[in-house]
Motif scaffolding. Structure first.
Motif, PDB file in Angstrom:
ATOM      1  N   ALA A 290       0.776  -1.149  -0.061  1.00  0.00           N
ATOM      2  CA  ALA A 290      -0.052  -0.187  -0.021  1.00  0.00           C
ATOM      3  C   ALA A 290       0.840   1.292   0.015  1.00  0.00           C
ATOM      4  CB  ALA A 290      -0.857  -0.113   1.204  1.00  0.00           C
ATOM      5  N   PRO A 291       1.949   1.369   0.774  1.00  0.00           N
ATOM      6  CA  PRO A 291       2.813   2.770   0.660  1.00  0.00           C
ATOM      7  C   PRO A 291       3.416   2.585  -0.477  1.00  0.00           C
ATOM      8  CG  PRO A 291       3.157   1.541   2.782  1.00  0.00           C
ATOM      9  CD  PRO A 291       2.245   0.640   2.002  1.00  0.00           C
ATOM     10  N   ARG A 294       0.929   4.247  -3.052  1.00  0.00           N
ATOM     11  CA  ARG A 294       0.758   5.551  -2.671  1.00  0.00           C
ATOM     12  C   ARG A 294       1.924   6.264  -3.340  1.00  0.00           C
ATOM     13  NH1 ARG A 294       2.678   7.786   1.609  1.00  0.00           N
ATOM     14  NH2 ARG A 294       2.132   5.818   2.635  1.00  0.00           N
ATOM     15  N   LYS A 295       3.109   5.969  -3.153  1.00  0.00           N
ATOM     16  CA  LYS A 295       4.181   6.685  -3.599  1.00  0.00           C
ATOM     17  C   LYS A 295       4.390   6.752  -4.833  1.00  0.00           C
ATOM     18  CE  LYS A 295       6.589   5.481   1.008  1.00  0.00           C
ATOM     19  NZ  LYS A 295       7.402   4.646   1.321  1.00  0.00           N
TER      20      LYS A 295
END
Length: 421
Positions: A290-291, A294-295
């Motif tokens: 997930a991170p 997003r990035k």
């Protein structure tokens, strides 16, 4: 001193301090490498005929195609092993890579003999240089992946400066005497690259390895990735080969100049992958997906204004540095737009690489090059150099989509850890 970075870190939910410290050194090394590359391009544009530069880029494309059949994927496996503290993997993989690359040298020597026999001395001498130097460069150059895996970014930047400045100086010297001899220029570049790469490897081996531990799966994973990279590496160099064969050396030079600025942007932006890979290697798939997604979105939207500004500056830069190549500007603008998906793809690519996802690498390493090859062959004949530039934009956009899909599928395949009681 780090208070602004810490506030930005909380806002973006990203380790900004790590990125800033590591990114500074990587960016510094990349900036010097970019300057060295641009100096070479400017020297070619002002000292050598278009036919010489086009032939030189064609010969390097042949060398790059042969390099694709080396164990080029070992660097990705080595970075992960180094991140996990298995320093002895460096020596083992360099030795295996050199042994395999001797076969590539044999193929280059055989090709040189064939060209000499058929009267193509330029190609013959160039392939002799490739066969002599490529095995050394491709094997000892693995030290760079080791330093990245260990997060020794300052050291990596220092070595990168040496590895770019010395070949650049060798090229400038060679251009002074061999403006109309592309094979001699290839020999100067590849010989100086092999020398600096070997010296850097020996230095890293003596001063930066802490143990002899070897990661058993590294060679297997690296071999699999190398197999997948072979098609991608061949495809990456196909544009210049197709253009040279279809329309000649001078248009190849124009297209190569069009690639100059976009490639330098990617040389800097690709540091994102370098920074992310050891971070991903230390995380679980579930916690990192997930991170990462997003990035990736942040990078994608950040690349749009960056590419836009670069497109605005490109005509002025060509007018100042390459006045004889103003016809390359339209192609450069399309290739600059391709940097948006290229830059955004670095994080999902690092994610599937860090977690040794062979399926994901197969999708990225096979489907994307196939799209690139088909698009190139369909568009170059009717649309010339613009067709090649548009084909790259199509293929790189496809690559971004595929790496994101592969990352999502990887996160779903990995079971969720059981809840602690």
């Amino acid at each position: 001193m780090n208070a602004p970075l810490l506030r930005l870190q909380r806002m973006l939910r990203t380790d900004v301090v790590y990125a800033a410290k590591g990114g500074f050194w990587l960016s510094l090394g990349s900036a010097i490498g970019t300057l060295s590359s641009l100096i070479i391009v400017v020297a070619f544009a002002n000292l050598a005929p278009k036919e010489t530069y086009g032939s030189y880029k064609y010969l390097l494309a042949i060398a790059g195609t042969l390099a694709g059949f080396t164990l080029s994927g070992l660097g990705e496996a080595l970075a992960g092993a180094a991140a996990r503290g298995r320093d002895g993997t460096l020596r083992v993989l360099v030795r295996r890579a050199f042994q395999w690359n001797l076969l590539i040298a044999g193929a280059a020597f055989a090709g040189a003999s064939w060209y000499f026999w058929h009267g193509s001395a330029m190609l013959g001498w160039a392939l002799l240089a490739v066969g002599a130097f490529l095995p050394v460069t491709q094997s000892t150059g693995l030290y760079a992946a080791f330093l990245r895996g260990r997060k020794l970014f300052r050291t990596s930047a220092a070595y990168n400066v040496v590895r770019t400045v010395i070949p650049a100086a060798a090229m400038i010297a060679a251009l002074t005497f061999f403006q109309e001899h592309p094979a001699a220029l290839v020999a100067a570049f590849m010989g100086s690259s092999a020398l600096t790469s070997h010296a850097a490897y020996r230095s890293v081996l003596r001063g930066r390895t802490r143990n002899d531990d070897v990661e058993p799966s590294a060679l297997r994973f690296g071999a699999h990735v190398s197999l997948l990279n072979a098609l991608g590496s061949a495809a990456a160099n196909l544009d210049k080969i197709v253009i040279f064969q279809a329309v000649g050396a001078a248009p190849t030079a124009v297209y190569a100049l069009a690639q100059a600025f976009p490639e330098q942007i990617d040389a800097v932006v690709s540091n994102v992958r370098t920074l992310a890979l050891p971070q991903f290697a230390g995380q679980t798939v579930r916690s990192g997906f997930a991170p990462m997604l997003r990035k990736t979105a942040i990078i994608f939207f950040a690349m749009i204004p960056l590419a836009g500004v670069a497109m605005l500056v490109t005509p002025l830069a060509f007018r100042s540095l390459f006045p004889a190549y103003m016809d390359a500007v339209p192609y450069a603008l399309v290739l600059m737009a391709a940097q948006i998906p290229i830059g955004a793809a670095h994080l999902p690519f690092a994610f599937i690489t860090a977690h040794h996802d062979i399926r994901g690498r197969a999708a990225a390493g096979v489907i994307t090059p196939v799209v690139w090859i088909v698009s190139l062959l369909l568009l170059v004949r009717p649309y010339g150099l613009m067709g090649a530039a548009v084909a790259k934009l199509i293929a790189k956009s496809c690559g971004l989509i595929l790496t994101i899909i592969a990352s999502a599928l990887l996160s779903r395949r990995v079971p969720t850890p059981p809840a602690s009681s």
